[in-house]
Write a protein that holds these residues in place. Structure first.
Motif, PDB file in Angstrom:
ATOM      1  N   ASN A   6       0.980  -1.178   0.010  1.00 28.41           N
ATOM      2  CA  ASN A   6       0.007  -0.073   0.013  1.00 28.41           C
ATOM      3  C   ASN A   6       0.872   1.332  -0.022  1.00 28.41           C
ATOM      4  O   ASN A   6       1.872   1.121   0.608  1.00 28.41           O
ATOM      5  N   SER A   7       0.469   2.240  -0.815  1.00 24.34           N
ATOM      6  CA  SER A   7       1.134   3.446  -0.796  1.00 24.34           C
ATOM      7  C   SER A   7       0.773   4.169   0.230  1.00 24.34           C
ATOM      8  O   SER A   7      -0.598   4.084   0.644  1.00 24.34           O
ATOM      9  N   LEU A   8       1.417   5.338   0.688  1.00 28.02           N
ATOM     10  CA  LEU A   8       1.196   6.258   1.764  1.00 28.02           C
ATOM     11  C   LEU A   8       0.966   7.678   0.924  1.00 28.02           C
ATOM     12  O   LEU A   8       1.868   8.208   0.659  1.00 28.02           O
ATOM     13  N   HIS A   9      -0.138   8.437   1.247  1.00 26.78           N
ATOM     14  CA  HIS A   9      -0.643   9.649   0.948  1.00 26.78           C
ATOM     15  C   HIS A   9      -0.229  10.412   2.112  1.00 26.78           C
ATOM     16  O   HIS A   9      -1.040  10.173   3.430  1.00 26.78           O
ATOM     17  N   ILE A  10       0.658  11.511   2.177  1.00 28.63           N
ATOM     18  CA  ILE A  10       0.639  12.492   3.079  1.00 28.63           C
ATOM     19  C   ILE A  10      -0.479  13.485   3.107  1.00 28.63           C
ATOM     20  O   ILE A  10      -0.262  14.416   2.042  1.00 28.63           O
ATOM     21  N   ASP A  11      -1.125  13.792   4.061  1.00 29.27           N
ATOM     22  CA  ASP A  11      -2.338  14.525   3.855  1.00 29.27           C
ATOM     23  C   ASP A  11      -1.974  16.006   4.339  1.00 29.27           C
ATOM     24  O   ASP A  11      -2.524  17.080   3.912  1.00 29.27           O
ATOM     25  N   ILE A  12      -0.888  16.240   5.257  1.00 30.94           N
ATOM     26  CA  ILE A  12      -0.504  17.283   5.788  1.00 30.94           C
ATOM     27  C   ILE A  12       1.025  17.467   5.482  1.00 30.94           C
ATOM     28  O   ILE A  12       1.815  17.077   6.418  1.00 30.94           O
ATOM     29  N   PRO A  13       1.202  17.699   4.302  1.00 30.91           N
ATOM     30  CA  PRO A  13       2.691  17.966   4.144  1.00 30.91           C
ATOM     31  C   PRO A  13       3.446  19.288   5.253  1.00 30.91           C
ATOM     32  O   PRO A  13       2.921  20.183   5.083  1.00 30.91           O
TER      33      PRO A  13
END
Length: 145
Positions: A6-13
């Motif tokens: 699973n990839s990880l999406h950063i919501d708050i860079p």
């Protein structure tokens, strides 16, 4: 560690232009076999480098973590072992990267440690609490580990 792919999406860079942090380290808490405070200092140093941010990071070892600042012979005597200081290379690496490593003077006095007992480059402050207050008043963010 996930093996799902699973990839990880950063919501708050987060990207900072400046990092001013003081790590208040009164005891060693571990992430596996690595002191979490050292892991976190490595992490923020890596982030600051990636961001090309100005970083001013100070680690204050005191109370039950002060022994991490001792050279091998003093460490062995204090801990009643013969392995040497297992944290010396980690601390030396942080110092090379610009992290200021300090020992609480009150902790040193209680343990009867002198400057000659310390790893190279370790600076001794009056006491951890006063130094932490000083740095916070200068705009450092306090991180308790």
């Amino acid at each position: 560690m996930s093996t799902s792919g699973n990839s990880l999406h950063i919501d708050i860079p987060v990207k900072l232009a400046q990092v001013k942090a003081v790590f208040n380290i009164g005891a060693l808490v571990f992430e596996g076999d690595l002191p979490a405070s050292i892991f976190h200092m490595q992490l923020i140093e890596n982030d600051a480098s990636d961001w090309k941010a100005k970083a001013d990071i100070v680690a204050i070892f005191h109370t039950n973590a002060g022994h991490a600042t001792l050279h091998d012979a003093a460490y062995n005597a204090d801990r009643n072992i013969a392995t040497g200081n297992p944290y010396k290379q980690l601390i030396a690496d942080l110092q090379k990267r610009g992290v200021g490593i300090e020992l609480c003077g009150a902790t040193a006095k209680v343990h009867h440690w002198g400057n000659a007992d310390l790893l190279a480059g370790i600076r001794v402050n009056t006491d951890a609490m006063a130094r932490t207050i000083q740095l916070v008043q200068e705009g450092f963010v306090k991180i308790s580990e």
